[in-house]
Scaffold this active site. Structure first.
Site, PDB file in Angstrom:
ATOM      1  N   TYR A   1       8.548   8.127  -2.456  1.00  0.00           N
ATOM      2  CA  TYR A   1       9.636   8.520  -1.560  1.00  0.00           C
ATOM      3  C   TYR A   1      10.993   8.063  -2.075  1.00  0.00           C
ATOM      4  CZ  TYR A   1       5.935   9.907   1.555  1.00  0.00           C
ATOM      5  OH  TYR A   1       4.826  10.533   2.077  1.00  0.00           O
TER       6      TYR A   1
ATOM      7  N   ARG B   1      -0.702  10.757  10.239  1.00  0.00           N
ATOM      8  CA  ARG B   1      -1.518  11.809   9.627  1.00  0.00           C
ATOM      9  C   ARG B   1      -2.042  12.682  10.757  1.00  0.00           C
ATOM     10  NH1 ARG B   1      -3.099   6.926   7.113  1.00  0.00           N
ATOM     11  NH2 ARG B   1      -2.695   6.863   4.854  1.00  0.00           N
TER      12      ARG B   1
ATOM     13  N   HIS C   1       1.487  17.494   7.437  1.00  0.00           N
ATOM     14  CA  HIS C   1       1.784  16.396   6.511  1.00  0.00           C
ATOM     15  C   HIS C   1       3.235  16.434   6.042  1.00  0.00           C
ATOM     16  CE1 HIS C   1      -0.616  13.144   4.968  1.00  0.00           C
ATOM     17  NE2 HIS C   1      -0.026  13.219   3.786  1.00  0.00           N
TER      18      HIS C   1
ATOM     19  N   HIS D   1       0.143   2.559   3.982  1.00  0.00           N
ATOM     20  CA  HIS D   1      -0.247   2.535   2.575  1.00  0.00           C
ATOM     21  C   HIS D   1      -0.684   1.122   2.201  1.00  0.00           C
ATOM     22  CE1 HIS D   1       2.401   6.271   1.466  1.00  0.00           C
ATOM     23  NE2 HIS D   1       1.242   6.603   1.985  1.00  0.00           N
TER      24      HIS D   1
ATOM     25  N   LYS E   1      -6.780   5.437   7.048  1.00  0.00           N
ATOM     26  CA  LYS E   1      -7.753   5.479   5.963  1.00  0.00           C
ATOM     27  C   LYS E   1      -8.317   4.083   5.701  1.00  0.00           C
ATOM     28  CE  LYS E   1      -5.942   9.482   3.431  1.00  0.00           C
ATOM     29  NZ  LYS E   1      -5.393   9.963   2.149  1.00  0.00           N
TER      30      LYS E   1
ATOM     31  N   ARG F   1       5.111  14.107   8.101  1.00  0.00           N
ATOM     32  CA  ARG F   1       4.894  12.713   7.666  1.00  0.00           C
ATOM     33  C   ARG F   1       5.793  12.392   6.466  1.00  0.00           C
ATOM     34  NH1 ARG F   1       1.113   8.380   7.459  1.00  0.00           N
ATOM     35  NH2 ARG F   1       0.411   7.801   5.360  1.00  0.00           N
TER      36      ARG F   1
END
Length: 309
Positions: free
Chosen positions: A288, A149, A253, A279, A184, A256
């Site tokens: 994806y 990110r 992004h 994730h 995150k 990414r």
């Protein structure tokens, strides 16, 4: 005026006098209810069943009406039937419990492999400033190489700086060819760094000292010697893509997304992509697989003899 038309006008009058709706809102209700009458054909509205309304909803969706507009129509119809129950003794509301189709989430936009490589590997002719050029290439290579990110990228520090009280959100291990980041939810992860990105990083580190001023920690510095910002990375990558005539509104992004989709296309290993992206749930990564199917469909349409119209 038919009995049904009179009932409709009576309901709209209730909305006007009791709920004090504007003429614009009343017109929207009228159009929604007239469409219901049209779809019902010869059938009276009071005789419609949930199966009828479900079929009408499917027809609207198949006709290309977006879920938000369908939800508005269902709300209009639901209100009308509630009034019919209260004022005319209708036994049940056929719209109760009926919901609009879920709004489809747009697929992440990813660059094709050729454009992604061209973006990170080539210099634009207008970049004469060596430190800027080296910083840009290292940042872009790292975004695409490791799927970072942009906030993780600008938070990276020099690996060998150890100072009391300094807390690093991430660093690059040049010996192990890996990047350590805190993503995150303060979730740490380690991602491999490709050889091209390692070369670009070493080229940047060779000139980084010319920009070094007060803060020795940031891996990436601006021309003023301050930590690179998210906004500046966004502006630089967009300008770079435009200079290379890449036909997309490129943002960090997107690299990414490109990293994830290209790894998945090559390996098919969804779990590995999940780990590298950081994730917490595999469902966040499964989007994806749709990008991967788009690639397969494009190949099929281009190559299969029976796909040609």
């Amino acid at each position: 005026m038919t009995t049904q038309d009179a009932s409709l006008e009576c309901y709209l009058d209730v909305l006007r006098t009791q709920r004090h709706l504007s003429e614009h809102s009343l017109n929207s209700y009228r159009l929604d209810l007239l469409e219901l009458i049209r779809m019902a054909g010869q059938q009276e509205l009071r005789s419609l069943t949930p199966q009828h309304l479900r079929r009408f909803t499917s027809q609207l969706h198949a006709g290309g009406l977006n879920p938000r507009s369908i939800a508005r129509k269902l709300s209009s119809w639901r209100g009308y039937y509630r009034w019919m129950i209260e004022e005319h003794g209708l036994s049940a509301n056929p719209v109760e419990g009926l919901r609009a189709p879920k709004k489809s989430k747009p697929l992440p936009k990813a660059l094709g492999a050729d454009d992604a490589v061209r973006l990170v590997a080539h210099h634009a002719s207008n970049q004469a400033d060596v430190p800027t050029r080296c910083a840009n290439r290292a940042m872009f290579e790292l975004l695409y190489s490791s799927g970072l990110r942009v906030s993780e990228l600008v938070g990276l520090d020099i690996a060998d700086i150890q100072e009391a009280g300094h807390h690093s959100l991430g660093w690059v291990d040049l010996e192990q060819h890996e990047v350590h980041v805190t993503g995150k939810g303060n979730k740490p992860r380690i991602v491999p760094v490709g050889q091209a990105a390692m070369t670009a990083l070493r080229d940047w580190l060779a000139v980084r000292g010319s920009l070094l001023k007060a803060d020795p920690h940031p891996l990436f510095l601006t021309g003023r010697g301050t930590r690179m910002s998210v906004r500046l990375v966004q502006l630089r990558i967009k300008a770079h893509a435009q200079a290379l005539d890449i036909p997309a509104n490129v943002h960090p992004h997107m690299l990414r997304h490109s990293f994830a989709s290209h790894i998945l296309q090559s390996s098919g290993d969804l779990r590995a992509v999940q780990e590298m992206l950081g994730h917490s749930s595999i469902s966040a990564t499964q989007v994806y697989t749709s990008l991967d199917f788009q690639h397969l469909a494009a190949v099929y349409d281009k190559t299969h003899p029976r796909a040609k119209k």
